[in-house]
Design an enzyme around this catalytic site. Structure first.
Site, PDB file in Angstrom:
ATOM      1  N   GLU A 217     -30.733 -35.766  15.107  1.00 44.87           N
ATOM      2  CA  GLU A 217     -31.493 -34.747  14.374  1.00 44.87           C
ATOM      3  C   GLU A 217     -31.681 -33.589  15.339  1.00 44.87           C
ATOM      4  OE1 GLU A 217     -32.201 -34.868  11.310  1.00 44.87           O
ATOM      5  OE2 GLU A 217     -31.888 -36.981  10.866  1.00 44.87           O
TER       6      GLU A 217
ATOM      7  N   CYS B 135     -38.752 -28.360  13.322  1.00 44.41           N
ATOM      8  CA  CYS B 135     -37.291 -28.250  13.172  1.00 44.41           C
ATOM      9  C   CYS B 135     -36.940 -27.721  11.794  1.00 44.41           C
ATOM     10  CB  CYS B 135     -36.661 -29.614  13.383  1.00 44.41           C
ATOM     11  SG  CYS B 135     -37.417 -30.884  12.362  1.00 44.41           S
TER      12      CYS B 135
HETATM   13  P1  NAP Z   1     -34.860 -31.344  24.023  1.00 47.76           P
HETATM   14  O1  NAP Z   1     -35.170 -30.538  25.216  1.00 47.76           O
HETATM   15  O2  NAP Z   1     -33.451 -31.377  23.549  1.00 47.76           O
HETATM   16  O3  NAP Z   1     -35.380 -32.836  24.371  1.00 47.76           O
HETATM   17  C1  NAP Z   1     -35.353 -33.834  23.409  1.00 47.76           C
HETATM   18  C2  NAP Z   1     -35.407 -35.186  24.087  1.00 47.76           C
HETATM   19  O4  NAP Z   1     -34.222 -35.412  24.828  1.00 47.76           O
HETATM   20  C3  NAP Z   1     -36.567 -35.330  25.078  1.00 47.76           C
HETATM   21  O5  NAP Z   1     -37.109 -36.614  24.951  1.00 47.76           O
HETATM   22  C4  NAP Z   1     -35.873 -35.155  26.413  1.00 47.76           C
HETATM   23  O6  NAP Z   1     -36.551 -35.776  27.458  1.00 47.76           O
HETATM   24  C5  NAP Z   1     -34.566 -35.847  26.141  1.00 47.76           C
HETATM   25  N1  NAP Z   1     -33.465 -35.486  27.035  1.00 47.76           N
HETATM   26  C6  NAP Z   1     -33.214 -34.299  27.609  1.00 47.76           C
HETATM   27  N2  NAP Z   1     -32.066 -34.369  28.319  1.00 47.76           N
HETATM   28  C7  NAP Z   1     -31.607 -35.644  28.192  1.00 47.76           C
HETATM   29  C8  NAP Z   1     -30.479 -36.356  28.706  1.00 47.76           C
HETATM   30  N3  NAP Z   1     -29.569 -35.753  29.465  1.00 47.76           N
HETATM   31  N4  NAP Z   1     -30.326 -37.660  28.380  1.00 47.76           N
HETATM   32  C9  NAP Z   1     -31.223 -38.280  27.593  1.00 47.76           C
HETATM   33  N5  NAP Z   1     -32.314 -37.656  27.079  1.00 47.76           N
HETATM   34  C10 NAP Z   1     -32.498 -36.361  27.376  1.00 47.76           C
HETATM   35  O7  NAP Z   1     -35.727 -30.918  22.761  1.00 47.76           O
HETATM   36  P2  NAP Z   1     -37.284 -30.571  22.713  1.00 47.76           P
HETATM   37  O8  NAP Z   1     -37.466 -29.297  23.453  1.00 47.76           O
HETATM   38  O9  NAP Z   1     -38.100 -31.746  23.089  1.00 47.76           O
HETATM   39  O10 NAP Z   1     -37.511 -30.355  21.155  1.00 47.76           O
HETATM   40  C11 NAP Z   1     -37.303 -29.130  20.500  1.00 47.76           C
HETATM   41  C12 NAP Z   1     -36.005 -29.147  19.724  1.00 47.76           C
HETATM   42  O11 NAP Z   1     -35.936 -30.294  18.887  1.00 47.76           O
HETATM   43  C13 NAP Z   1     -35.856 -27.958  18.807  1.00 47.76           C
HETATM   44  O12 NAP Z   1     -34.588 -27.404  18.983  1.00 47.76           O
HETATM   45  C14 NAP Z   1     -36.012 -28.537  17.403  1.00 47.76           C
HETATM   46  O13 NAP Z   1     -35.316 -27.829  16.408  1.00 47.76           O
HETATM   47  C15 NAP Z   1     -35.495 -29.914  17.573  1.00 47.76           C
HETATM   48  N6  NAP Z   1     -36.073 -30.834  16.587  1.00 47.76           N
HETATM   49  C16 NAP Z   1     -35.303 -31.332  15.578  1.00 47.76           C
HETATM   50  C17 NAP Z   1     -35.849 -32.184  14.630  1.00 47.76           C
HETATM   51  C18 NAP Z   1     -35.011 -32.755  13.499  1.00 47.76           C
HETATM   52  O14 NAP Z   1     -35.485 -33.664  12.835  1.00 47.76           O
HETATM   53  N7  NAP Z   1     -33.825 -32.267  13.250  1.00 47.76           N
HETATM   54  C19 NAP Z   1     -37.200 -32.543  14.706  1.00 47.76           C
HETATM   55  C20 NAP Z   1     -37.965 -32.014  15.745  1.00 47.76           C
HETATM   56  C21 NAP Z   1     -37.389 -31.163  16.672  1.00 47.76           C
HETATM   57  P3  NAP Z   1     -37.516 -34.932  28.436  1.00 47.76           P
HETATM   58  O15 NAP Z   1     -38.552 -34.305  27.597  1.00 47.76           O
HETATM   59  O16 NAP Z   1     -38.024 -35.970  29.364  1.00 47.76           O
HETATM   60  O17 NAP Z   1     -36.610 -33.931  29.098  1.00 47.76           O
END
Ligand code: NAP
Length: 525
Positions: free
Chosen positions: A255, A294
């Site tokens: 997602e 999102c």
């Molecule tokens: P993010 O920076 O991509 O991080 C998401 C998750 O991935 C976090 O738990 C992060 O851990 C982890 N992560 C980062 N790098 C990783 C790696 N190399 N290997 C494994 N895990 C890794 O996203 P965010 O800033 O938390 O969230 C915002 C984004 O999420 C927005 O773009 C939003 O649109 C999207 N979103 C989508 C939905 C949907 O249902 N489609 C819902 C909510 C949000 P750490 O925090 O420890 O780095």
């Protein structure tokens, strides 16, 4: 305070200084997290070998009872979750409710739905297939709960709902959960898991939590595991292309982010009820959770002749919306989650300003109510307007994950459909119009590139469930940029945690196996 991880049925503190969790209003440190030196391989193995079998000894109905107990525990601790949401996410009451109450509601929903699957331990899919003239040899498709672990890597914006909407279908399916919440807001998920563990509801190994970096977690995933990721498109690409995930064909549900549209029909001029409904919805989407959803509306596609009227109406509402410290009861819009997100929003807005005019907000130095701009992480709600339509670039590509939206002018149906599709795959679009022919053409034009389309006309009026509101009975997910994942949609969510297999054999064998199954017609109802 360093929050311990819960793995292999033990609370274990990660080593090192850890990462700080911050109050985005005051900048104060609240707690620390660390996953360093936690044996993630052992944690997964414990979940697979202890949690999974114990869960799968139960029937769907018995596991549904566990979900109901979890929902009761979460409900009992709701006030504490609101407190943590305020401290660690800068959430207003409405923001916290969207996340926390949304999560509890989803847990309850699956508890109720799961009971309809009754005593089954597996699911039977479709009808018997004849493979011989005398029917001595037949085939039946089944869905069996995966014998691995469900790993949730979640985004920062829904620490409660994100955990519940993935956790409920996984546990109901009989698959143990290892949750890795996003670091900035891990405290709330951590507290929920702590409450569930303390209440002693689940068997050992059915629920684990790791707070901090994912480190080598993906290296230890296996073919029977499920990786469910929510986050940005960039991280999604890294996860999807991880060598071990590819090599072992780990099932991955993504997602990701999404440039969602709200569409105003040409029939909806100023004063029309659907015009007012769109304006209200855009403001709600920009302000609730400070636009950190999102599913939030990023582009508002408006017939060129209505561009000014829509801009004026949204700006008027935004001008009376108070932004600042959510401890002040008049405040409706809180901060974004931290300084990094604030910088990312401001950088995105800078790009958008290159090809848009600013109709409201956009001041990097605005003064939030009761907060120090130096210490806090606010972004002023900002409405932009783009006359370039399809020729614009950033408007269709840059997700400003904060309180911002852009009006985009369109000229005719074909242009509108091309612009909506230019989001390259979105979670949701909403269409506001009373023109049935127009609505039909839009749905036919964009349906394949959107997970959900919300239609609002005068008959639905204010009763619609909302552009950004994800309900557990309906599909959540979207193609392309949105990640191509599928979550929720009632019992269909269980498909992610089951493996389809077909048994070809004598009817007696299939009848015996079918006796262990719940009726999957419910799955598709
Ligand atoms: P993010 O920076 O991509 O991080 C998401 C998750 O991935 C976090 O738990 C992060 O851990 C982890 N992560 C980062 N790098 C990783 C790696 N190399 N290997 C494994 N895990 C890794 O996203 P965010 O800033 O938390 O969230 C915002 C984004 O999420 C927005 O773009 C939003 O649109 C999207 N979103 C989508 C939905 C949907 O249902 N489609 C819902 C909510 C949000 P750490 O925090 O420890 O780095």
């Amino acid at each position: 305070m360093k929050l311990p991880n819960y793995v292999s049925d033990q609370w274990k503190e990660g080593s090192g200084a850890g990462e700080p969790l911050i109050d985005p209003v005051t900048g104060d440190e609240l707690a620390r997290i660390s996953s360093q030196d936690i044996d993630l391989n052992a944690a997964l193995e414990f979940a697979r070998s202890q949690g999974g079998p114990a869960l799968r000894q139960l029937t769907y109905a018995q596991r549904a009872d566990l979900l109901a107990k979890i929902a009761d525990v979460l409900t009992a601790n709701r006030d504490e979750y609101f407190r943590i949401s305020l401290l660690n996410s800068g959430a207003t009451q409405a923001d916290a409710s969207f996340d926390v109450d949304g999560g509890i509601y989803t847990m309850k929903y699956y508890a109720k739905l799961g009971r309809t699957l009754a005593e089954g331990k597996m699911l039977k899919e479709g009808a018997l297939v004849s493979l011989s003239k005398t029917n001595a040899f037949v085939a039946q498709h089944f869905l069996m709960p995966a014998k691995g672990a469900a790993v949730f890597i979640n985004a920062f914006n829904f620490p409660a709902w994100g955990f519940c909407e993935k956790g409920a279908p996984a546990l109901l399916s009989g698959v143990p959960v290892l949750a890795k919440p996003a670091s900035p807001t891990a405290w709330l998920t951590h507290r929920m898991v702590e409450d569930i563990v303390k209440a002693n509801i689940l068997p050992q190994g059915a629920l684990s939590i790791v707070c901090g970096a994912a480190r080598d977690l993906l290296d230890h995933l296996r073919e029977e595991d499920i990786l469910s990721f929510t986050g940005s498109a960039d991280t999604a690409t890294r996860i999807r292309s991880h060598a071990n995930v590819l090599r072992r064909s780990v099932r991955v549900n993504i997602e990701a982010d999404s440039i969602n549209s709200a569409i105003l029909g040409p029939d909806a001029a100023t004063g029309a009820d659907v015009f007012e409904l769109l304006v209200k919805e855009v403001v709600r989407e920009m302000t609730l959770k400070a636009g950190q959803k999102c599913t939030a509306i990023r582009r508002v596609l408006v017939p060129r002749q209505h561009l000014k009227a829509v801009g004026d109406a949204i700006s008027a509402r935004l001008s009376s919306t108070k932004v600042g410290n959510p401890r002040n009861p008049e405040v409706k819009v809180g901060p974004v989650v931290n300084k990094a997100q604030q910088s990312s929003c401001l950088a995105g807005l800078k790009q958008l300003k290159d090809e848009c005019s600013v109709l409201f907000g956009g001041d990097e130095h605005f003064q939030p109510i009761d907060a120090d701009p130096q210490k806090s992480s606010f972004v002023q709600p900002t409405l932009l307007s783009c006359r370039k339509g399809l020729d614009a670039k950033f408007v269709h590509d840059v997700e400003v994950f904060g309180p911002a939206a852009t009006l985009v002018a369109y000229d005719g149906l074909e242009d509108l459909i091309a612009i909506a599709r230019r989001g390259l795959g979105s979670l949701v679009a909403s269409v506001f119009s009373n023109d049935a022919g127009f609505l039909q053409q839009v749905l036919l034009g964009i349906g394949d590139l959107h997970g959900r389309v919300v239609v609002v006309d005068s008959t639905a009026g204010g009763q619609h469930t909302g552009h950004g509101n994800v309900v557990p009975s309906c599909l959540h997910g979207g193609p392309g940029r949105a990640g191509s994942g599928e979550e929720l949609a009632g019992l269909r969510a269980l498909l992610l945690y089951h493996r389809r297999f077909v048994v070809q054999g004598p009817p007696t064998c299939i009848t015996d196996l079918s006796a262990l199954c719940a009726d999957t017609r419910l799955l598709y109802s």
